[in-house]
Design a protein around this motif. Structure first.
Motif, short mmCIF file in Angstrom:
data_model
loop_
_atom_site.label_atom_id
_atom_site.label_comp_id
_atom_site.label_asym_id
_atom_site.label_seq_id
_atom_site.Cartn_x
_atom_site.Cartn_y
_atom_site.Cartn_z
N ASP A 1 -8.42 60.45 106.46
CA ASP A 1 -9.55 60.23 105.64
C ASP A 1 -8.87 59.85 104.94
OD1 ASP A 1 -12.41 59.45 105.97
OD2 ASP A 1 -12.71 61.63 105.72
N ASP A 30 -15.71 64.32 112.00
CA ASP A 30 -15.07 65.08 111.32
C ASP A 30 -15.98 66.59 111.73
OD1 ASP A 30 -13.16 63.88 111.25
OD2 ASP A 30 -12.91 63.65 109.52
N SER A 60 -4.04 61.17 115.94
CA SER A 60 -5.17 61.86 117.14
C SER A 60 -3.51 62.12 117.75
CB SER A 60 -5.42 60.58 117.54
OG SER A 60 -7.02 60.69 116.92
N GLU A 74 -15.95 58.01 110.39
CA GLU A 74 -14.89 59.16 110.53
C GLU A 74 -15.26 60.52 110.07
OE1 GLU A 74 -9.82 59.49 109.97
OE2 GLU A 74 -11.36 58.42 108.93
N GLU A 111 -7.53 70.14 111.89
CA GLU A 111 -8.39 69.48 110.77
C GLU A 111 -8.16 69.22 109.26
OE1 GLU A 111 -12.41 70.81 109.16
OE2 GLU A 111 -11.37 70.32 111.20
N HIS A 143 -7.23 65.73 109.75
CA HIS A 143 -8.68 65.03 109.54
C HIS A 143 -8.84 64.61 107.74
CE1 HIS A 143 -10.98 66.48 113.47
NE2 HIS A 143 -10.05 65.20 113.34
N LEU A 194 -11.70 61.38 117.50
CA LEU A 194 -10.88 60.79 116.54
C LEU A 194 -11.22 59.52 117.44
CD1 LEU A 194 -8.58 63.24 115.11
CD2 LEU A 194 -10.29 62.35 113.55
#
Length: 288
Positions: free
Chosen positions: A154, A47, A194, A43, A147, A150, A88
Motif C-alpha cells: 500500500d 485488505d 503477491s 487495494e 498482512e 499488504h 491481491l
C-alpha cells in the motif's frame, strides 16, 4: 499475552487502519480527480476483507489437536495466506484494467492537494508495515507477515501515485495520464508482491526445509541433557505459529529400553521448556 491474542489484536489494528485509509483515499481520489488514489482505495478495501479472513484463520488455528487433526489446526494459516494472495491478484487486475481504460480516455490532471494526502498515507502505511511485520516475526505467523506486506505494498503504490500525480502537475498538458500509468505500475508491483507472500506459505504447506536456525538451536539444547551424546536427523514442520520437531538422539548403547525411554522424555521436556515455539517433539533414540 499469548501468540493468538497478540495476532488478533494486531489484525484489528490493520482492519481499523485500512478502513480509515480506504475512505480517505476514495474521497480524495474522486474529488481530486486521481485514479491512482482510487486504485489505492480499492487495494485498501481488499485488505480489509483479507484481514477478516486472517481473523477467522486465527480463530480456527487455535483449536486444540484432535483425532482427525493430530498436529492441530495451524495449517489453516498458509491456506488463508493463499486466499489473501488471490484477493491481491484480483485487486491488481481490476486496477490494471481501469488504468488502461483511463489512459485511453482524455481527462483532467489530478488536484495538487492530493499530494499532501498521499504523503500522510505513505508515512502511516510504512509505520503500519513495520509494526505488523515485527509482531508477525515475533509470533511466527505467516498470515501476519502477509498482512504486513499488504501495508508495505500500500505504501509503495501510494509512492507510485505520488510520482504519477507530480509528473502530471509539473509537466502539465499531455501528461495527464501519468497518474494512470502510476496506477498501472502499482498493479504490477502488487502482482510481484503477491508472489513474495505466496512462496513461503507454499513452502510451509509442502513441509519445505526452511528452518536451519531452529534445527541448530534444537541440536545445541539437546546436548544440555545429561546422557545425550549427540543428535542425528532433525526434521521440522510448521503448523500455524508453532513448530513440530522429529529428532534422532544418540545415547550410550548399553542403556536399557526403560532408561532410553526415560531419557527421551527428559530430552523432550527440556526442549519444550527451552524453546517455547516448539509445540511437540518426537524423539527417536539411536544407540552409539
Amino acid at each position: 499475552m499469548n501468540h493468538e491474542k497478540a495476532a488478533i489484536k494486531t489484525t484489528y489494528f490493520s482492519i481499523i487502519s485500512n478502513s480509515c485509509l480506504a475512505i480517505i483515499k476514495g474521497i480524495a481520489g474522486i474529488y481530486g480527480n486521481s485514479y491512482a488514489l482510487i486504485a489505492d482505495a480499492i487495494e485498501s478495501t481488499t485488505d480489509i476483507f483479507a484481514s477478516f479472513l486472517v481473523l477467522l484463520g486465527f480463530s480456527y488455528a487455535k483449536r486444540p489437536a484432535d483425532k482427525n487433526h493430530p498436529y492441530g489446526h495451524g495449517r489453516i494459516e498458509p491456506l488463508i495466506t493463499f486466499i489473501i494472495v488471490a484477493f491481491l491478484v484480483t485487486s491488481a487486475t481490476i486496477i490494471a484494467y481501469k488504468s488502461i481504460q483511463n489512459i485511453q480516455t482524455p481527462h483532467q490532471a489530478p488536484a495538487p492537494w492530493t499530494l499532501f494526502v498521499l504523503s500522510a498515507i505513505i508515512l502511516w502505511k510504512e509505520l503500519s508495515y513495520r509494526i505488523v511485520l515485527k509482531k508477525g516475526k515475533e509470533i511466527n505467523s505467516t498470515s501476519l507477515i502477509a498482512e504486513a506486506w499488504h501495508h508495505r505494498s500500500d505504501a509503495i503504490t501510494s509512492i507510485m501515485a505520488f510520482i504519477g500525480i507530480s509528473i502530471s502537475l509539473i509537466f502539465g498538458k499531455g501528461f495527464e495520464t501519468a497518474d494512470d500509468w502510476a496506477a498501472l505500475a502499482a498493479a504490477g508491483f502488487i502482482i510481484y508482491n503477491s508472489y513474495l507472500i505466496f512462496r513461503p506459505a507454499l513452502g510451509e504447506i509442502m513441509d519445505e526445509h526452511l528452518y536451519d536456525d531452529l534445527v541448530e538451536e534444537i541440536r545445541n539444547a539437546s546436548l544440555e541433557v545429561p546422557g545425550i551424546l549427540g543428535t542425528e536427523k532433525c526434521f521440522i514442520r510448521k503448523t500455524g505459529m508453532k513448530y513440530h520437531a522429529d529428532l534422532h538422539a544418540i545415547v550410550e548403547g548399553t542403556l536399557t529400553v526403560v532408561e532410553g525411554h526415560d531419557l527421551a522424555h527428559k530430552l523432550k521436556d527440556h526442549l519444550l521448556d527451552k524453546i517455547p515455539h516448539l509445540t511437540e517433539v518426537f524423539i527417536h533414540i539411536e544407540p552409539n
